[in-house]
Write a protein that holds these residues in place. Structure first.
Motif, PDB file in Angstrom:
ATOM      1  N   SER A 135     -33.027  53.527  76.755  1.00 16.33           N
ATOM      2  CA  SER A 135     -32.423  54.331  75.728  1.00 16.33           C
ATOM      3  C   SER A 135     -31.500  53.491  74.798  1.00 16.33           C
ATOM      4  O   SER A 135     -31.156  53.823  73.760  1.00 16.33           O
ATOM      5  CB  SER A 135     -31.304  54.844  76.588  1.00 16.33           C
ATOM      6  OG  SER A 135     -30.507  54.061  77.144  1.00 16.33           O
ATOM      7  N   GLY A 136     -31.918  52.043  74.814  1.00 18.35           N
ATOM      8  CA  GLY A 136     -31.112  51.372  73.835  1.00 18.35           C
ATOM      9  C   GLY A 136     -31.697  51.091  72.593  1.00 18.35           C
ATOM     10  O   GLY A 136     -31.195  50.036  71.795  1.00 18.35           O
ATOM     11  N   GLY A 137     -33.033  51.199  72.402  1.00 20.54           N
ATOM     12  CA  GLY A 137     -33.773  51.176  71.132  1.00 20.54           C
ATOM     13  C   GLY A 137     -34.368  49.815  71.231  1.00 20.54           C
ATOM     14  O   GLY A 137     -34.171  48.949  72.075  1.00 20.54           O
ATOM     15  N   ILE A 138     -35.433  49.626  70.292  1.00 14.17           N
ATOM     16  CA  ILE A 138     -36.221  48.085  70.567  1.00 14.17           C
ATOM     17  C   ILE A 138     -35.468  47.311  69.548  1.00 14.17           C
ATOM     18  O   ILE A 138     -34.905  47.437  68.330  1.00 14.17           O
ATOM     19  CB  ILE A 138     -37.598  48.621  69.950  1.00 14.17           C
ATOM     20  CG1 ILE A 138     -38.280  49.703  70.640  1.00 14.17           C
ATOM     21  CG2 ILE A 138     -38.595  47.689  69.869  1.00 14.17           C
ATOM     22  CD1 ILE A 138     -38.225  49.290  72.247  1.00 14.17           C
ATOM     23  N   ASP A 139     -35.639  46.173  70.047  1.00 17.15           N
ATOM     24  CA  ASP A 139     -35.053  45.044  69.001  1.00 17.15           C
ATOM     25  C   ASP A 139     -35.765  44.959  67.619  1.00 17.15           C
ATOM     26  O   ASP A 139     -37.129  44.920  67.604  1.00 17.15           O
ATOM     27  CB  ASP A 139     -35.377  43.714  69.640  1.00 17.15           C
ATOM     28  CG  ASP A 139     -35.001  42.495  68.926  1.00 17.15           C
ATOM     29  OD1 ASP A 139     -34.417  42.666  67.830  1.00 17.15           O
ATOM     30  OD2 ASP A 139     -35.242  41.542  69.545  1.00 17.15           O
ATOM     31  N   PRO A 140     -35.011  45.135  66.449  1.00 19.47           N
ATOM     32  CA  PRO A 140     -35.569  45.245  65.207  1.00 19.47           C
ATOM     33  C   PRO A 140     -35.937  43.955  64.527  1.00 19.47           C
ATOM     34  O   PRO A 140     -36.791  43.917  63.762  1.00 19.47           O
ATOM     35  CB  PRO A 140     -34.581  46.210  64.309  1.00 19.47           C
ATOM     36  CG  PRO A 140     -33.330  45.680  64.913  1.00 19.47           C
ATOM     37  CD  PRO A 140     -33.538  45.611  66.632  1.00 19.47           C
ATOM     38  N   LEU A 141     -35.534  42.832  65.130  1.00 19.08           N
ATOM     39  CA  LEU A 141     -35.465  41.673  64.585  1.00 19.08           C
ATOM     40  C   LEU A 141     -36.845  40.897  64.610  1.00 19.08           C
ATOM     41  O   LEU A 141     -37.350  40.949  65.638  1.00 19.08           O
ATOM     42  CB  LEU A 141     -34.348  40.584  65.170  1.00 19.08           C
ATOM     43  CG  LEU A 141     -32.785  41.323  64.835  1.00 19.08           C
ATOM     44  CD1 LEU A 141     -32.156  40.521  65.646  1.00 19.08           C
ATOM     45  CD2 LEU A 141     -32.545  41.310  63.474  1.00 19.08           C
ATOM     46  N   THR A 142     -37.197  40.285  63.686  1.00 15.01           N
ATOM     47  CA  THR A 142     -38.604  39.330  63.833  1.00 15.01           C
ATOM     48  C   THR A 142     -38.025  37.995  64.609  1.00 15.01           C
ATOM     49  O   THR A 142     -36.668  38.101  64.634  1.00 15.01           O
ATOM     50  CB  THR A 142     -39.015  38.980  62.525  1.00 15.01           C
ATOM     51  OG1 THR A 142     -38.045  38.263  61.898  1.00 15.01           O
ATOM     52  CG2 THR A 142     -39.352  40.186  61.671  1.00 15.01           C
ATOM     53  N   GLU A 143     -38.710  37.350  64.961  1.00 15.21           N
ATOM     54  CA  GLU A 143     -38.772  36.212  65.687  1.00 15.21           C
ATOM     55  C   GLU A 143     -37.884  34.855  64.828  1.00 15.21           C
ATOM     56  O   GLU A 143     -36.967  34.379  65.149  1.00 15.21           O
ATOM     57  CB  GLU A 143     -39.887  35.425  66.360  1.00 15.21           C
ATOM     58  CG  GLU A 143     -39.650  34.331  67.081  1.00 15.21           C
ATOM     59  CD  GLU A 143     -38.754  34.667  68.369  1.00 15.21           C
ATOM     60  OE1 GLU A 143     -37.992  33.571  68.660  1.00 15.21           O
ATOM     61  OE2 GLU A 143     -39.061  35.661  68.881  1.00 15.21           O
ATOM     62  N   ARG A 144     -38.317  34.986  63.486  1.00 14.09           N
ATOM     63  CA  ARG A 144     -37.647  34.112  62.840  1.00 14.09           C
ATOM     64  C   ARG A 144     -36.357  34.685  62.386  1.00 14.09           C
ATOM     65  O   ARG A 144     -35.296  33.532  62.182  1.00 14.09           O
ATOM     66  CB  ARG A 144     -38.459  33.911  61.372  1.00 14.09           C
ATOM     67  CG  ARG A 144     -37.746  33.154  60.421  1.00 14.09           C
ATOM     68  CD  ARG A 144     -37.754  31.549  60.988  1.00 14.09           C
ATOM     69  NE  ARG A 144     -38.916  30.740  61.026  1.00 14.09           N
ATOM     70  CZ  ARG A 144     -38.835  29.482  61.589  1.00 14.09           C
ATOM     71  NH1 ARG A 144     -38.084  29.009  62.240  1.00 14.09           N
ATOM     72  NH2 ARG A 144     -39.925  28.957  61.651  1.00 14.09           N
ATOM     73  N   GLU A 145     -35.956  36.005  62.453  1.00 14.62           N
ATOM     74  CA  GLU A 145     -34.574  36.162  62.097  1.00 14.62           C
ATOM     75  C   GLU A 145     -33.802  35.987  63.450  1.00 14.62           C
ATOM     76  O   GLU A 145     -32.489  35.698  63.448  1.00 14.62           O
ATOM     77  CB  GLU A 145     -34.677  38.039  61.829  1.00 14.62           C
ATOM     78  CG  GLU A 145     -35.193  38.218  60.672  1.00 14.62           C
ATOM     79  CD  GLU A 145     -35.862  39.744  60.280  1.00 14.62           C
ATOM     80  OE1 GLU A 145     -36.109  40.178  59.344  1.00 14.62           O
ATOM     81  OE2 GLU A 145     -35.425  40.500  61.318  1.00 14.62           O
ATOM     82  N   ARG A 146     -34.394  36.099  64.601  1.00 15.18           N
ATOM     83  CA  ARG A 146     -33.593  35.821  65.834  1.00 15.18           C
ATOM     84  C   ARG A 146     -33.133  34.042  65.663  1.00 15.18           C
ATOM     85  O   ARG A 146     -32.101  33.855  66.111  1.00 15.18           O
ATOM     86  CB  ARG A 146     -34.357  36.045  67.048  1.00 15.18           C
ATOM     87  CG  ARG A 146     -34.365  37.809  67.378  1.00 15.18           C
ATOM     88  CD  ARG A 146     -34.860  37.811  68.793  1.00 15.18           C
ATOM     89  NE  ARG A 146     -36.267  37.518  68.705  1.00 15.18           N
ATOM     90  CZ  ARG A 146     -37.319  38.651  68.399  1.00 15.18           C
ATOM     91  NH1 ARG A 146     -36.884  39.941  68.335  1.00 15.18           N
ATOM     92  NH2 ARG A 146     -38.460  38.462  68.731  1.00 15.18           N
ATOM     93  N   ASP A 147     -34.238  33.471  65.440  1.00 12.21           N
ATOM     94  CA  ASP A 147     -34.015  31.962  65.141  1.00 12.21           C
ATOM     95  C   ASP A 147     -32.858  31.546  64.337  1.00 12.21           C
ATOM     96  O   ASP A 147     -31.979  30.607  64.460  1.00 12.21           O
ATOM     97  CB  ASP A 147     -35.239  31.269  64.564  1.00 12.21           C
ATOM     98  CG  ASP A 147     -36.397  31.062  65.623  1.00 12.21           C
ATOM     99  OD1 ASP A 147     -36.111  31.353  66.953  1.00 12.21           O
ATOM    100  OD2 ASP A 147     -37.480  31.047  65.180  1.00 12.21           O
TER     101      ASP A 147
END
Length: 206
Positions: free
Chosen positions: A140-152
């Motif tokens: 129910s929490g939704g999918i992580d929208p960030l790319t791996e580089r954005e997370r980095d």
């Protein structure tokens, strides 16, 4: 897993009392044996390679390296050890990241000892186990929208580092870092990069 010798366990948690308590409880089970304990994430892989446990019970937030990264290293090393994340932080984003890293299970630390022991057995037997409430929250929490580089970039900026410092750390240009930060701010609905980092952490995306 060798049935005659029971299930060999490694415990990785930076809190000595928690780790010791888990070891004491699990060691009461006749088929479970704690063969190693570590308190840092960057010590996990070496301990697994040395002691060859069947299952590693790994916390997420540890010094040196987080438990999800340690899990990915164990899986990549192909030593035959399965990983069960046992954490205080039951965030849906953490659950997704742990499974993507190759974890066989994800449970919270207040799981009753008898239930945890059964989960360990299931993981050792090749099954996947996930705390039911966490699984529901994840869906129910939704999918992580960030790319791996954005997370980095958000991870590198979590302590308030400047764009220039983040760029140097990640070997990127300042302009590229700004672009990734801008994208992350938009995707999280935050007002600035500090808020974006906080939101991403709260949701377990970084």
């Amino acid at each position: 897993m060798n049935e005659t010798r029971g299930i060999r366990l490694l415990l990785a948690d930076d809190q000595d009392l928690v780790r010791g308590g888990l070891a004491a409880l699990l060691s009461l089970e006749p088929d479970l044996e704690v063969v190693a304990q570590v308190g840092r994430g960057d010590e996990v892989l070496a301990a697994v390679q040395e002691h060859r446990p069947d299952v590693a019970l790994i916390d997420i937030e540890m010094p040196g390296q987080d438990g999800i990264e340690a899990t990915a290293q164990i899986i990549a090393s192909e030593v035959g050890c399965r990983c069960l994340i046992v954490t205080t932080f039951g965030r849906p984003g953490y659950l997704r990241r742990a499974m993507e890293a190759g974890a066989s299970g994800f449970v919270v630390k207040d799981t009753p000892a008898e239930q945890l022991a059964q989960m360990v057995r299931r993981v050792a037997a090749g099954h996947r186990v996930v705390d039911p409430a966490l699984a529901a929250d994840s869906l129910s929490g939704g999918i992580d929208p960030l790319t791996e580089r954005e997370r980095d970039v958000l991870r590198a900026a979590v302590d308030g580092s400047s764009v220039k410092a983040v760029a140097a750390q990640l070997h990127l240009s300042p302009g590229t870092v700004r672009n990734h930060l801008s994208a992350a701010i938009g995707k999280t609905g935050a007002e600035n990069r500090y808020a974006a980092t906080r939101i991403a952490r709260d949701r377990g995306w970084i």
